[in-house]
Design a protein around this motif. Structure first.
Motif, PDB file in Angstrom:
ATOM      1  N   GLN A  57       0.814  -1.217   0.000  1.00 40.32           N
ATOM      2  CA  GLN A  57       0.000   0.000   0.000  1.00 40.32           C
ATOM      3  C   GLN A  57       0.851   1.272   0.000  1.00 40.32           C
ATOM      4  O   GLN A  57       0.355   2.343  -0.326  1.00 40.32           O
ATOM      5  N   ASP A  58       2.141   1.166   0.342  1.00 43.27           N
ATOM      6  CA  ASP A  58       3.039   2.331   0.336  1.00 43.27           C
ATOM      7  C   ASP A  58       3.864   2.438  -0.945  1.00 43.27           C
ATOM      8  O   ASP A  58       4.659   3.368  -1.105  1.00 43.27           O
ATOM      9  N   GLU A  59       3.671   1.498  -1.867  1.00 42.99           N
ATOM     10  CA  GLU A  59       4.513   1.428  -3.065  1.00 42.99           C
ATOM     11  C   GLU A  59       4.467   2.722  -3.890  1.00 42.99           C
ATOM     12  O   GLU A  59       5.507   3.271  -4.250  1.00 42.99           O
ATOM     13  N   LYS A  60       3.282   3.233  -4.171  1.00 41.74           N
ATOM     14  CA  LYS A  60       3.158   4.436  -5.011  1.00 41.74           C
ATOM     15  C   LYS A  60       3.851   5.632  -4.350  1.00 41.74           C
ATOM     16  O   LYS A  60       4.620   6.350  -4.993  1.00 41.74           O
ATOM     17  N   LYS A  61       3.605   5.824  -3.071  1.00 41.59           N
ATOM     18  CA  LYS A  61       4.214   6.939  -2.345  1.00 41.59           C
ATOM     19  C   LYS A  61       5.739   6.787  -2.313  1.00 41.59           C
ATOM     20  O   LYS A  61       6.479   7.754  -2.491  1.00 41.59           O
ATOM     21  N   PHE A  63       7.664   5.230  -4.521  1.00 41.03           N
ATOM     22  CA  PHE A  63       8.205   5.533  -5.840  1.00 41.03           C
ATOM     23  C   PHE A  63       8.256   7.049  -6.082  1.00 41.03           C
ATOM     24  O   PHE A  63       9.182   7.551  -6.704  1.00 41.03           O
ATOM     25  N   GLU A  64       7.257   7.773  -5.582  1.00 41.59           N
ATOM     26  CA  GLU A  64       7.257   9.228  -5.739  1.00 41.59           C
ATOM     27  C   GLU A  64       8.445   9.851  -5.001  1.00 41.59           C
ATOM     28  O   GLU A  64       9.116  10.735  -5.528  1.00 41.59           O
TER      29      GLU A  64
END
Length: 76
Positions: A57-61, A63-64
């Protein structure tokens, strides 16, 4: 007990670079851990690659945060 899925968001064979990425993720309150893997085929048997792992669930954040860091360093 709930199991969380962990995914790799950054890989490097340079421990200093891994520590810097971990620090950036810590600053963004993203829980992370390092995983050690032996590299194969194109490298020596003693070389290792380090992976920074985060919850799915933290993957997108994550990567940012990593992308922002890499872009900042590319421009220097």
């Amino acid at each position: 007990m709930e199991r969380s899925t962990r995914v790799s968001v950054f890989e490097s064979d340079k421990p200093a670079e891994i520590q810097l990425i971990k620090s950036k993720l810590d600053d963004a309150d993203i829980t992370n851990e390092t995983e050690n893997n032996y590299l194969t085929f194109t490298t020596t048997p003693t070389a290792t690659t380090l992976k920074v792992m985060v919850d799915l669930q933290d993957e997108k954040k994550a990567f940012e945060v990593i992308d922002a860091y890499l872009q900042q360093n590319q421009n220097q």
